[in-house]
Design an enzyme around this catalytic site. Structure first.
Site, mmCIF file in Angstrom:
data_model
loop_
_atom_site.group_PDB
_atom_site.id
_atom_site.type_symbol
_atom_site.label_atom_id
_atom_site.label_comp_id
_atom_site.label_asym_id
_atom_site.label_seq_id
_atom_site.Cartn_x
_atom_site.Cartn_y
_atom_site.Cartn_z
ATOM 1 N N LYS A 3 0.825 -1.216 0.000
ATOM 2 C CA LYS A 3 0.000 0.000 0.000
ATOM 3 C C LYS A 3 0.854 1.258 0.000
ATOM 4 O O LYS A 3 0.521 2.233 -0.673
ATOM 5 C CB LYS A 3 -0.942 0.018 1.213
ATOM 6 N N LYS B 232 -6.673 -10.571 -8.024
ATOM 7 C CA LYS B 232 -7.741 -10.677 -7.041
ATOM 8 C C LYS B 232 -8.876 -9.690 -7.348
ATOM 9 O O LYS B 232 -8.615 -8.570 -7.785
ATOM 10 C CB LYS B 232 -7.116 -10.360 -5.666
ATOM 11 N N LYS C 133 -11.715 -3.977 -4.653
ATOM 12 C CA LYS C 133 -12.306 -2.658 -4.818
ATOM 13 C C LYS C 133 -11.272 -1.663 -5.330
ATOM 14 O O LYS C 133 -11.562 -0.833 -6.170
ATOM 15 C CB LYS C 133 -12.857 -2.189 -3.468
#
Ligand code: TRP
Length: 334
Positions: free
Chosen positions: A114, A197, A200
């Site tokens: 991230k 994957k 969102k």
């Protein structure tokens, strides 16, 4: 003897959960109400570790909670609550942060991914301490089992390490939790990019099936899912990742083993198969969407359910935190 305890957290970062969240998390939450004393938390504090809008967060926290109830969590049996309603989460996180090594936190792969995505200088410290807040969520409730995706294993290991460290240093206080990872659904992938994957943050809208989406768009997305140029419906992760993903989805939604599906669709085209996948998705999602809409239309009632959950969660968290404060050497709260 009391039932073992299960706790999990789910982030309110979207206006709907998607199929990956549903199969990997929400459906397990519902199943684990049987036989466990279950605590499920909408982790709004985790959601602010990346850029966000306050109004969107408020809306999404209610949507997340409504979907959990709509999917079958029974407020009488399960404690469903919002993380920020229970102040002990941040308080315990601070104590645990002081027991965590910089290097130890820096090794968390989710943080590395991230922060790389956001750029090292714009990634906040909250992203760095995220797994420690997660450890606090779990340890406050003495959870024995934590249903999570396979990508959360490392955070669970950190949680166990921190629990052990605290216990060793200050006396037995925390239960060591085990991850509970469901096989078969750990890899629901993007319909347009079937090796990545379903997510969102990285999937395109066409690659995601949202729980609150209308039947029309759901069907369209399944029919347009990327497959290979062959014709055979076979589970071959390497060469047919799109078909493998659709097989996993149909298998999970209809409780049919994948080999049985391969037999059933032998000699049939992709079209028939995809239509059945689409129907299974719509059949599962439609009633949940309708119940969610009803719950969201009565905000007062939803907030009452969350208030009741917070009261029950707080009682457990406060008792744990009382012990932690004492053992860690804080003066009694006057
Ligand atoms: N990090 C988890 C995820 O992204 C969410 C989470 C926060 C969680 N707190 C938790 C999961 C506690 C399990 C237990 O999926």
């Amino acid at each position: 003897m009391a039932s073992p305890r299960v706790l999990s957290g789910i982030q309110p970062t979207a206006d709907s959960f998607h199929l990956g969240n549903y199969l990997g998390a929400v459906r397990q939450y519902v199943a684990l109400q049987e036989g466990y004393d279950a605590f499920y938390c909408v982790v709004d504090l985790h959601a602010i570790t990346v850029d966000y809008q306050p109004e969107a967060l408020r809306r999404r926290s209610r949507i997340a909670a409504a979907q959990l109830f709509a999917a079958g969590l029974d407020p009488e049996r399960s404690t469903v609550f919002v993380q920020s309603h229970v102040r002990e989460h941040t308080e315990l996180a601070w104590v645990l942060m002081c027991l965590t090594g910089m290097g130890e936190a820096g090794r968390m792969t989710q943080f590395k991914d991230k922060s790389a995505k956001y750029g090292e200088s714009s990634a906040g410290v909250g992203l760095f301490t995220y797994p420690i807040l997660q450890a606090a969520d779990i340890l406050l409730y003495g959870a024995n089992k934590v249903p999570v995706g396979a990508d959360q294993k490392q955070h669970l290991e950190l949680t166990r390490d921190l629990a052990q460290r605290f216990n060793h240093r200050f006396g037995e206080t925390f239960t060591l939790p085990e991850p509970y990872i469901v096989k078969g659904v750990e890899k629901i992938t993007d319909l347009q990019e079937p090796t990545a994957k379903m997510s969102k943050s990285s999937s395109s809208p066409a690659g995601i099936l949202d729980l609150l989406e209308q039947p029309g768009p759901l069907r369209k997305k399944v029919m347009r899912a990327v497959t290979d140029t062959g014709t055979e419906i076979a589970f071959d992760e390497e060469n047919k990742p799109g078909i493998a993903n659709l097989l996993r989805i149909l298998s999970a939604l209809t409780a049919t083993p994948i080999p049985d599906l391969e037999t059933r669709y032998a000699g049939q085209g992709y079209g028939t198969f995809k239509k059945d996948v689409a129907e299974a998705v719509v059949e599962t999602f439609a009633p949940i969407r309708e119940r969610t809409e009803k719950l969201l239309a009565d905000e007062d009632e939803l907030d009452r359910l969350l208030a009741a959950g917070a009261t029950r969660a707080r009682a457990v968290a406060a008792e744990t935190m009382e012990k932690v404060r004492d053992r860690a050497g804080f003066l009694p709260t006057p």
